[in-house]
Every structure is written in structure tokens, then in C-alpha cells.
Design a protein around this motif. Structure first.
Motif, PDB file in Angstrom:
ATOM      1  N   ASN A 153      15.993  -8.829 -42.074  1.00 42.89           N
ATOM      2  CA  ASN A 153      14.651  -8.274 -41.953  1.00 42.89           C
ATOM      3  C   ASN A 153      13.679  -8.853 -42.976  1.00 42.89           C
ATOM      4  O   ASN A 153      12.633  -8.251 -43.255  1.00 42.89           O
ATOM      5  CB  ASN A 153      14.697  -6.748 -42.025  1.00 42.89           C
ATOM      6  N   GLY A 154      14.030 -10.002 -43.544  1.00 40.82           N
ATOM      7  CA  GLY A 154      13.025 -10.694 -44.337  1.00 40.82           C
ATOM      8  C   GLY A 154      13.419 -11.160 -45.721  1.00 40.82           C
ATOM      9  O   GLY A 154      12.570 -11.626 -46.474  1.00 40.82           O
ATOM     10  N   ILE A 155      14.682 -11.079 -46.115  1.00 40.63           N
ATOM     11  CA  ILE A 155      15.110 -11.400 -47.481  1.00 40.63           C
ATOM     12  C   ILE A 155      14.153 -10.689 -48.448  1.00 40.63           C
ATOM     13  O   ILE A 155      13.374 -11.301 -49.198  1.00 40.63           O
ATOM     14  CB  ILE A 155      15.145 -12.929 -47.748  1.00 40.63           C
ATOM     15  N   LEU A 156      14.199  -9.372 -48.402  1.00 42.98           N
ATOM     16  CA  LEU A 156      13.307  -8.532 -49.210  1.00 42.98           C
ATOM     17  C   LEU A 156      14.031  -8.161 -50.495  1.00 42.98           C
ATOM     18  O   LEU A 156      15.092  -7.537 -50.470  1.00 42.98           O
ATOM     19  CB  LEU A 156      12.908  -7.282 -48.437  1.00 42.98           C
ATOM     20  N   ILE A 157      13.448  -8.556 -51.614  1.00 38.68           N
ATOM     21  CA  ILE A 157      14.089  -8.408 -52.925  1.00 38.68           C
ATOM     22  C   ILE A 157      13.437  -7.240 -53.657  1.00 38.68           C
ATOM     23  O   ILE A 157      12.234  -7.268 -53.942  1.00 38.68           O
ATOM     24  CB  ILE A 157      13.931  -9.707 -53.737  1.00 38.68           C
ATOM     25  N   PRO A 158      14.187  -6.198 -53.984  1.00 43.20           N
ATOM     26  CA  PRO A 158      13.564  -5.054 -54.647  1.00 43.20           C
ATOM     27  C   PRO A 158      13.032  -5.427 -56.027  1.00 43.20           C
ATOM     28  O   PRO A 158      13.701  -6.140 -56.770  1.00 43.20           O
ATOM     29  CB  PRO A 158      14.699  -4.033 -54.748  1.00 43.20           C
ATOM     30  N   PRO A 159      11.834  -4.989 -56.350  1.00 40.43           N
ATOM     31  CA  PRO A 159      11.310  -5.261 -57.691  1.00 40.43           C
ATOM     32  C   PRO A 159      12.118  -4.502 -58.745  1.00 40.43           C
ATOM     33  O   PRO A 159      12.727  -3.468 -58.453  1.00 40.43           O
ATOM     34  CB  PRO A 159       9.868  -4.753 -57.620  1.00 40.43           C
ATOM     35  N   ASP A 160      12.140  -5.055 -59.937  1.00 38.96           N
ATOM     36  CA  ASP A 160      12.910  -4.415 -61.004  1.00 38.96           C
ATOM     37  C   ASP A 160      12.421  -2.993 -61.215  1.00 38.96           C
ATOM     38  O   ASP A 160      11.214  -2.736 -61.261  1.00 38.96           O
ATOM     39  CB  ASP A 160      12.791  -5.216 -62.298  1.00 38.96           C
ATOM     40  N   GLY A 161      13.346  -2.090 -61.337  1.00 37.80           N
ATOM     41  CA  GLY A 161      13.042  -0.672 -61.491  1.00 37.80           C
ATOM     42  C   GLY A 161      13.322   0.123 -60.234  1.00 37.80           C
ATOM     43  O   GLY A 161      13.585   1.332 -60.299  1.00 37.80           O
TER      44      GLY A 161
END
Length: 441
Positions: free
Chosen positions: A217-225
Motif C-alpha cells: 500500500n505504498g512503502i509507508l514508513i512510520p515517522p519516529d515516535g
């Protein structure tokens, strides 16, 4: 029966006549006939070479045809090809010990499955049995597998045909919205989750299930935190955190598991794909010791004929050995920097590139008609003439990867070389010249 090899056309014709292809109207399928593969390439029976820029299904992490994995499979087939799951055997014993050594924190017990979908099915079953609660929270921009329960857990449109699905699955907002370049602010995303927990009743929720890094679904990388905050929410309410690492695990992101980037230990972790580099089917559900201990006196209502299959376990052990012997986890992080530079070059050159995202060798190029409005070059759950032209060009030039909606995925084997990356991105570069023609203005 003739020993003469089938031609490429015969392979395709017979496959289309007698077998069904997934996620497709059968009249529209146009499969690539494959005869053999080695390293980062696979070949058709008539000799055309393709650079595998998607590791097949983001899974052939050690590259094609590694002799060490092949020998391990052959040896296991000669000694013990199958034992039923009520029995114990050496590959099962050794694999459990090895996974305990590399998994995050105190995850040290495993239930083996045939693949990722069944790992997620059994993860939620275990969570419900352990907590006595029924609800599972999951996101829209997610994919967790094609079986009944996993399909309900999945948020993307592939679930629609399987609905109403299993009961008890509740959606919460994504940290990265469709049609936007950047993720949402972490604090806002976490507040959204807390609100859903409040409305659903924390004491009713067994687990929150997420892909640590969202894959198809998009190689979505969670932001730190974000992951740290999600862990804290689960801890406050006695909710289990399940991380689906089926695609992101085993070096894909430059760490053994994507959660390792965030210093987070989930309660349950699911894996498959890179576990054996897909040389044989195998998945696993890993869990922390208190969860495993719960089933010392309580029945684990779960079972599969091929649970802990000796050949699958042997393939996994050999694959993990390759990761370690060749330093592939560290290599993925290093080559990921090279991949990121190629992404940046495409962004600077092509107005159709709205955004690029990558972590290790897990990447995506997202195409738009206008960078300011971020209008996608294809609609949600759809395609367009522009994307069809891009996809056709990649295939014609011998680059295999996933082109889905408005995205081009860049997920080569962890063994990929700098020259191979340059080759692949050179082909993508030429394809984007076609996409640029569809940019507004």
C-alpha cells in the motif's frame, strides 16, 4: 509423457487454460513465463532476461539460486521430508532457538505456519485466546493476507469481495493518508488511535495489528515516535501489539526486523517471505514468553498439517545462515543509501515523481500529475493510460517490479549490486519520460 521442455507460449497457454491467477480477471492476465533464475535475474524459456527489482513478492531476499539454501533443502528431503506437527525434529528445534536469538526483546516462542496470511490468522487467534477479548484494530492502508481472517484485517480494496468477513475487526486512521506526500503529525495520529480505543472500549480490544512498514500500500514508513507511541497506548490499556513483519522482516529495511529501527518490542510478531527467501513456504508467529506460557495450561486451538514442516524449517535455517555469513542485513542498509540517491535523482529530473520513500532496500516511487496538488497519476484502486505505458515500458526493457495504482516499487534482492541498481533505475528513468508527458501544464 514427453521429456521435451515446453516452449514459452505453451507454458503460458496451458497455465491460462488449466490454472487460475490471483487478483485478476482471467481474460486479462499476461503472465511472464519463467524457466530459471540466478542472483538478481530470472529468465524466460526463450532466453529473455529480467532484472528482478521486486524480489518476486518482496521475498527472495538472498537472491535466486543460492546453493547453500538449495543444498539444505536437498539434504532434508533425503533424510526427513515430512513429520506431522505433533512430532519434534531437529530443524524445528534449531529454527525455534535461532529465531529466539534474532527476534526483538524477549520474543522466544514460535508457532509455524505455511505463510504470512496464516501467521496473521493465528496471531489474532492467539491474541484473543490470551486476552479473552474479541476486537482487533487495524488500518486501511494495509495488507495482511488472502485468507478469510487476514482478508478482513486487510484494509485495502482487496478485502471488498470478501466482506462482511470475520467479526470484531475495527479500523483506525492511517498515519499516512492517500494522496498526500507526507505522513500525518505523530501526535495527531496517536490521538486518533486513542479516540478509537475510547469509542470501542479498551477492555474489548485484544490487539492492535499493524504492518511496521506498510508494504504493497505504498512503502509507508512510520515517522519516529509513532511506533513508540503505539506501544505506549497498548501498554496503558492492556492491548497486545502485533507487528506484521511478513514483508518488512529479514533485512528488507536494513535491520533484522523493521521494529528494530524504533526500539519497540511487539507482543506478537508475524513473519514469512524472507524467512526462507521463498525457496519453500513457511511462516511463523513469534510471541513473548508470558503469552507462550499461557498455553502451558490452556489449549492452543490452532493447527495446520504443515505446521513446522521439516523442509521449510531447514530452508529457513539455511537462509538465516546466508544472511549472517554474507552480512546481508548490514548490506541492505548500505545499499539502501545507494537506492535512496537513485530515488532523489529521479525526483530532481522528472516532474511526474511526486515523492519517493525508502528504508533499506524497501522503496517506492510515487507518480503524480501535479506536485502541488499531489494528484496521483492513477486513482485509488485503479490505473491509467500513463501508468499502463510506464508498466509496459519497464516490462519491455526487462525490468520486473510491481506497478500498482500510481506507484513503482523498488525492492531488489539484498544481494543486489551497485551496477544492478544502476541498470534498474536507468530503465525506470526512461519509463518516467513517458509519465512526464501526463503532468499538468
Amino acid at each position: 509423457m514427453s521429456d521435451q521442455a515446453l516452449t514459452a507460449d505453451e507454458i503460458v497457454a496451458l497455465s491460462k487454460k488449466h490454472t487460475l491467477f490471483e487478483w485478476s480477471a482471467q481474460s486479462a492476465v499476461d503472465p511472464i513465463p519463467v524457466s530459471h533464475a540466478k542472483g538478481s535475474y530470472f529468465y524466460t524459456p526463450d532466453g529473455k532476461r529480467y532484472l528482478d527489482f521486486n524480489s518476486q513478492l518482496m521475498s527472495v531476499n538472498v537472491g535466486h539460486g543460492d546453493p547453500r539454501v538449495i543444498r539444505a533443502i536437498q539434504k532434508q528431503a533425503e533424510t526427513l521430508a515430512y513429520a506431522n506437527p505433533f512430532m519434534a525434529h531437529e530443524p524445528r528445534a534449531r529454527l525455534g532457538k535461532k529465531l529466539a536469538a534474532i527476534c526483538p526483546g524477549d520474543i522466544d516462542a514460535f508457532f509455524f505456519t505455511n505463510g504470512g496470511a496464516e501467521a496473521n490468522e493465528n496471531a489474532i487467534k492467539i491474541a484473543r485466546l490470551y486476552t479473552g477479548r474479541s476486537k482487533i484494530l487495524a488500518r486501511y492502508r494495509s495488507y495482511h493476507g488472502g485468507t478469510a481472517g487476514a482478508m478482513t484485517l486487510t484494509g485495502d480494496p482487496r478485502r471488498w469481495a470478501a466482506e462482511p468477513g470475520i467479526p470484531g475487526v475495527v479500523r483506525f486512521p492511517d498515519f499516512h493518508k492517500w494522496g498526500r506526500k507526507d505522513p500525518e503529525p505523530v501526535a495527531e495520529s496517536l490521538r486518533d488511535i486513542e479516540e478509537v480505543v475510547m469509542f470501542e472500549g479498551a477492555k474489548n480490544i485484544a490487539a492492535i495489528l499493524v504492518e511496521t512498514v506498510v508494504g504493497t500500500n505504498g512503502i509507508l514508513i512510520p515517522p519516529d515516535g509513532y511506533m513508540q507511541g503505539l506501544r505506549a497506548i497498548c501498554d496503558r490499556h492492556g492491548i497486545l501489539l502485533i507487528c506484521d513483519e511478513v514483508m518488512a522482516g529479514f533485512g528488507r529495511t536494513g535491520k533484522w526486523f523493521a521494529v528494530d529501527h524504533y526500539g519497540v518490542v511487539p507482543d506478537i510478531i508475524t513473519m514469512a517471505k524472507g524467512l526462507t527467501s521463498s525457496y519453500l513456504p513457511l511462516g511463523a508467529v513469534g510471541m513473548r514468553r508470558p503469552i507462550a506460557d499461557h498455553f502451558q495450561g490452556n489449549v492452543l486451538f490452532a493447527g495446520l498439517t504443515y505446521n513446522s514442516h521439516p523442509m521449510g524449517c531447514a530452508a529457513a535455517l539455511a537462509t538465516i545462515g546466508v544472511y549472517e555469513e554474507d552480512g546481508l542485513i548490514e548490506r541492505a542498509a548500505k545499499m539502501g543509501e545507494v537506492l535512496r540517491k537513485h530515488h532523489q535523482a529521479l525526483y530532481e529530473k522528472h516532474p511526474s515523481v511526486g515523492a519517493t520513500r525508502s528504508i533499506g532496500l524497501f522503496g517506492m516511487v510515487e507518480l503524480v500529475r501535479d506536485r502541488k496538488s499531489f494528484e496521483p497519476l492513477a486513482p485509488y484502486n485503479g490505473t491509467s493510460d500513463a501508468m499502463k505505458q510506464v508498466h509496459g515500458h519497464l516490462k519491455e526493457k526487462g525490468l520486473y517490479t510491481f506497478v500498482r495504482w500510481n506507484g513503482i516499487m523498488t525492492n531488489p534482492p539484498l544481494t543486489v549490486t551497485e551496477d544492478e541498481l544502476a541498470e534498474g533505475f536507468g530503465i525506470i528513468d526512461s519509463a518516467l519520460s513517458l509519465a512526464d508527458k501526463f503532468v499538468n501544464g
